[in-house]
Structure formats: structure tokens, C-alpha cells
Design a protein around this motif. Structure first.
Motif, mmCIF file in Angstrom:
data_model
loop_
_atom_site.group_PDB
_atom_site.id
_atom_site.type_symbol
_atom_site.label_atom_id
_atom_site.label_comp_id
_atom_site.label_asym_id
_atom_site.label_seq_id
_atom_site.Cartn_x
_atom_site.Cartn_y
_atom_site.Cartn_z
ATOM 1 N N LEU A 124 0.902 -1.277 -0.013
ATOM 2 C CA LEU A 124 0.107 0.034 -0.160
ATOM 3 C C LEU A 124 0.847 1.165 -0.064
ATOM 4 C CD1 LEU A 124 -2.857 1.291 0.055
ATOM 5 C CD2 LEU A 124 -2.811 1.254 2.352
ATOM 6 N N ARG A 125 2.032 1.213 0.732
ATOM 7 C CA ARG A 125 2.768 2.554 0.886
ATOM 8 C C ARG A 125 3.616 2.648 -0.568
ATOM 9 N NH1 ARG A 125 4.363 0.422 5.907
ATOM 10 N NH2 ARG A 125 6.146 -0.488 5.060
ATOM 11 N N GLY A 126 3.872 1.432 -1.409
ATOM 12 C CA GLY A 126 4.385 1.717 -2.577
ATOM 13 C C GLY A 126 3.513 2.260 -3.632
ATOM 14 N N ILE A 127 2.234 1.612 -3.315
ATOM 15 C CA ILE A 127 1.189 2.173 -4.388
ATOM 16 C C ILE A 127 0.898 3.604 -4.187
ATOM 17 C CG2 ILE A 127 -1.306 2.005 -4.877
ATOM 18 C CD1 ILE A 127 -1.124 -0.960 -4.365
ATOM 19 N N LEU A 128 0.690 4.303 -2.940
ATOM 20 C CA LEU A 128 0.708 5.600 -2.794
ATOM 21 C C LEU A 128 1.906 6.387 -3.106
ATOM 22 C CD1 LEU A 128 -1.061 5.179 0.738
ATOM 23 C CD2 LEU A 128 -2.140 5.499 -1.426
ATOM 24 N N LEU A 129 3.168 5.913 -2.894
ATOM 25 C CA LEU A 129 4.354 6.509 -3.144
ATOM 26 C C LEU A 129 4.569 6.705 -4.645
ATOM 27 C CD1 LEU A 129 6.782 7.990 -2.355
ATOM 28 C CD2 LEU A 129 8.082 5.974 -2.441
ATOM 29 N N ALA A 130 4.104 5.469 -5.384
ATOM 30 C CA ALA A 130 4.258 5.501 -6.773
ATOM 31 C C ALA A 130 3.055 6.463 -7.529
ATOM 32 C CB ALA A 130 3.996 4.324 -7.310
ATOM 33 N N GLY A 131 1.869 6.616 -6.857
ATOM 34 C CA GLY A 131 1.007 7.334 -7.446
ATOM 35 C C GLY A 131 1.401 8.798 -7.156
ATOM 36 N N LEU A 132 1.895 9.204 -6.136
ATOM 37 C CA LEU A 132 2.254 10.478 -5.823
ATOM 38 C C LEU A 132 3.508 10.966 -6.931
ATOM 39 C CD1 LEU A 132 2.250 10.823 -1.879
ATOM 40 C CD2 LEU A 132 0.625 11.733 -3.675
ATOM 41 N N VAL A 133 4.421 10.069 -6.910
ATOM 42 C CA VAL A 133 5.586 10.413 -7.686
ATOM 43 C C VAL A 133 4.916 10.477 -9.257
ATOM 44 C CG1 VAL A 133 7.666 9.495 -8.762
ATOM 45 C CG2 VAL A 133 7.228 9.569 -6.287
ATOM 46 N N ALA A 134 4.269 9.415 -9.791
ATOM 47 C CA ALA A 134 3.630 9.590 -11.120
ATOM 48 C C ALA A 134 2.950 10.805 -11.389
ATOM 49 C CB ALA A 134 3.052 8.348 -11.424
ATOM 50 N N THR A 135 2.133 11.140 -10.405
ATOM 51 C CA THR A 135 1.068 12.422 -10.369
ATOM 52 C C THR A 135 2.205 13.589 -10.720
ATOM 53 O OG1 THR A 135 -0.559 11.518 -9.177
ATOM 54 C CG2 THR A 135 -0.597 13.894 -9.363
ATOM 55 N N ALA A 136 3.211 13.932 -10.041
ATOM 56 C CA ALA A 136 3.991 14.801 -9.754
ATOM 57 C C ALA A 136 4.719 15.040 -11.213
ATOM 58 C CB ALA A 136 5.290 14.915 -8.908
ATOM 59 N N PHE A 138 -7.660 16.259 -15.157
ATOM 60 C CA PHE A 138 -7.998 15.695 -14.262
ATOM 61 C C PHE A 138 -8.212 13.992 -14.566
ATOM 62 C CE2 PHE A 138 -11.059 13.740 -11.316
ATOM 63 C CZ PHE A 138 -10.574 14.267 -10.044
ATOM 64 N N GLY A 139 -8.794 13.769 -15.725
ATOM 65 C CA GLY A 139 -8.829 12.300 -16.118
ATOM 66 C C GLY A 139 -7.313 11.753 -16.436
ATOM 67 N N ILE A 140 -6.449 12.603 -16.786
ATOM 68 C CA ILE A 140 -5.124 11.969 -16.945
ATOM 69 C C ILE A 140 -4.401 11.572 -15.755
ATOM 70 C CG2 ILE A 140 -2.831 12.741 -17.884
ATOM 71 C CD1 ILE A 140 -4.077 14.039 -20.167
ATOM 72 N N GLY A 141 -4.693 12.567 -14.728
ATOM 73 C CA GLY A 141 -3.848 12.372 -13.477
ATOM 74 C C GLY A 141 -4.790 11.035 -12.934
ATOM 75 N N PHE A 142 -6.030 11.130 -12.952
ATOM 76 C CA PHE A 142 -6.671 9.570 -12.335
ATOM 77 C C PHE A 142 -5.886 8.564 -12.924
ATOM 78 C CE2 PHE A 142 -10.149 6.597 -12.553
ATOM 79 C CZ PHE A 142 -10.689 6.779 -11.396
ATOM 80 N N LEU A 143 -5.999 8.517 -14.382
ATOM 81 C CA LEU A 143 -5.444 7.254 -14.914
ATOM 82 C C LEU A 143 -3.623 6.963 -14.665
ATOM 83 C CD1 LEU A 143 -6.914 7.635 -18.706
ATOM 84 C CD2 LEU A 143 -7.465 5.942 -16.621
ATOM 85 N N VAL A 144 -3.209 7.952 -14.370
ATOM 86 C CA VAL A 144 -1.761 8.046 -14.180
ATOM 87 C C VAL A 144 -1.650 7.032 -12.764
ATOM 88 C CG1 VAL A 144 0.343 9.231 -13.259
ATOM 89 C CG2 VAL A 144 -0.769 9.769 -15.624
ATOM 90 N N VAL A 145 -2.309 7.453 -11.888
ATOM 91 C CA VAL A 145 -2.428 6.840 -10.520
ATOM 92 C C VAL A 145 -2.792 5.550 -10.757
ATOM 93 C CG1 VAL A 145 -3.462 6.610 -8.284
ATOM 94 C CG2 VAL A 145 -2.501 8.884 -9.303
ATOM 95 N N ILE A 146 -4.027 5.209 -11.505
ATOM 96 C CA ILE A 146 -4.276 3.744 -11.568
ATOM 97 C C ILE A 146 -3.240 2.912 -12.527
ATOM 98 C CG2 ILE A 146 -6.041 2.182 -13.319
ATOM 99 C CD1 ILE A 146 -8.143 4.463 -12.503
#
Length: 127
Positions: free
Chosen positions: A6-18, A96-104
Motif C-alpha cells: 500500500l505504501r508503495g502504491i501511494l508513493l508511486a501514485g504521488l511520484v507519477a502524479t508529480a 483530471f482524467g489524465i491524473g486519475f489514469l496515471v495513478v491507476i
């Protein structure tokens, strides 16, 4: 799902979003803000979903108010927040849609990396 995953998912999501928000900046501030908003909203969504399912499916009996509380935070509150976010004039809906998909995509990548093969060296003939 383990806490480490879960921490890896959240961190990867934040980094990918940035990274995606910086990549979207040449297309305008509204697109970059949209990517940032969509990514951050989806990271919060994944976190709340993990918490809600963790409390609900835990072998330890959790109080009913904790179970209901996480689902109330996730569904009405987060979705009301996204409705308010997309109404703002400074946030691009496409971004917004792009950011949503990046986290997925980051979530799927980390989840697949977390899977460990059970029979790595078993031949196709079972020997």
C-alpha cells in the motif's frame, strides 16, 4: 495487501502524479493543475478504499462505526469533492482524467511487481 504494498502504491501514485503534472505544464497551467488534482484525488481514493476494505475484511472484528465511517468518507465525501473540483474554472477536466489514469497505472504496476511467482523454476512438463 500488505502495508508495504500500500505504501508503495501511494508513493508511486504521488511520484507519477508529480511527473505527469510537470509533463502537462507545457500544455497550460489548467492542464497541469487538472493532472495534479486528478492524481491527488485518486491517491486519496485508493487510500480510503484500502482502509475501508482493511477494516471490513479484517479477521479481527472491528466496530461497525469504523466500517461504515470509512465508506462514508470514501463514497459521499470524496465524490462530492471531485464534483466540486471539476467545477473549478482553473482545473482542466481532461487533465483530471489524465491524473486519475496515471495513478491507476502506477497502482497496477506496483501491484504486479508485488506479486511473487510461486513456481518460478517449474518446467512446462511439471518436472
Amino acid at each position: 495487501m500488505t502495508d508495504r504494498t500500500l505504501r508503495g502504491i501511494l508513493l508511486a501514485g504521488l511520484v507519477a502524479t508529480a511527473i505527469a503534472a510537470m509533463g502537462g505544464a507545457p500544455f497550460g497551467v489548467q492542464v497541469a493543475l487538472g493532472i495534479l488534482a486528478g492524481g491527488l484525488w485518486n491517491v486519496a481514493n485508493v487510500w480510503c478504499l484500502a482502509r475501508a476494505l482493511g477494516v471490513w475484511l479484517s479477521p479481527k472484528l472491528a466496530p461497525r462505526r469504523h466500517q461504515i465511517g470509512w465508506f462514508i468518507v470514501k463514497f459521499p465525501l470524496l465524490y462530492a469533492a471531485v464534483f466540486g473540483l471539476v467545477q473549478l474554472p482553473g482545473i482542466s477536466l481532461m487533465g483530471f482524467g489524465i491524473g486519475f489514469l496515471v495513478v491507476i497505472m502506477a497502482t497496477v504496476f506496483v501491484a504486479l511487481k508485488a506479486l511473487t511467482p510461486v513456481h518460478r523454476f517449474v518446467s512446462s512438463h511439471g518436472r
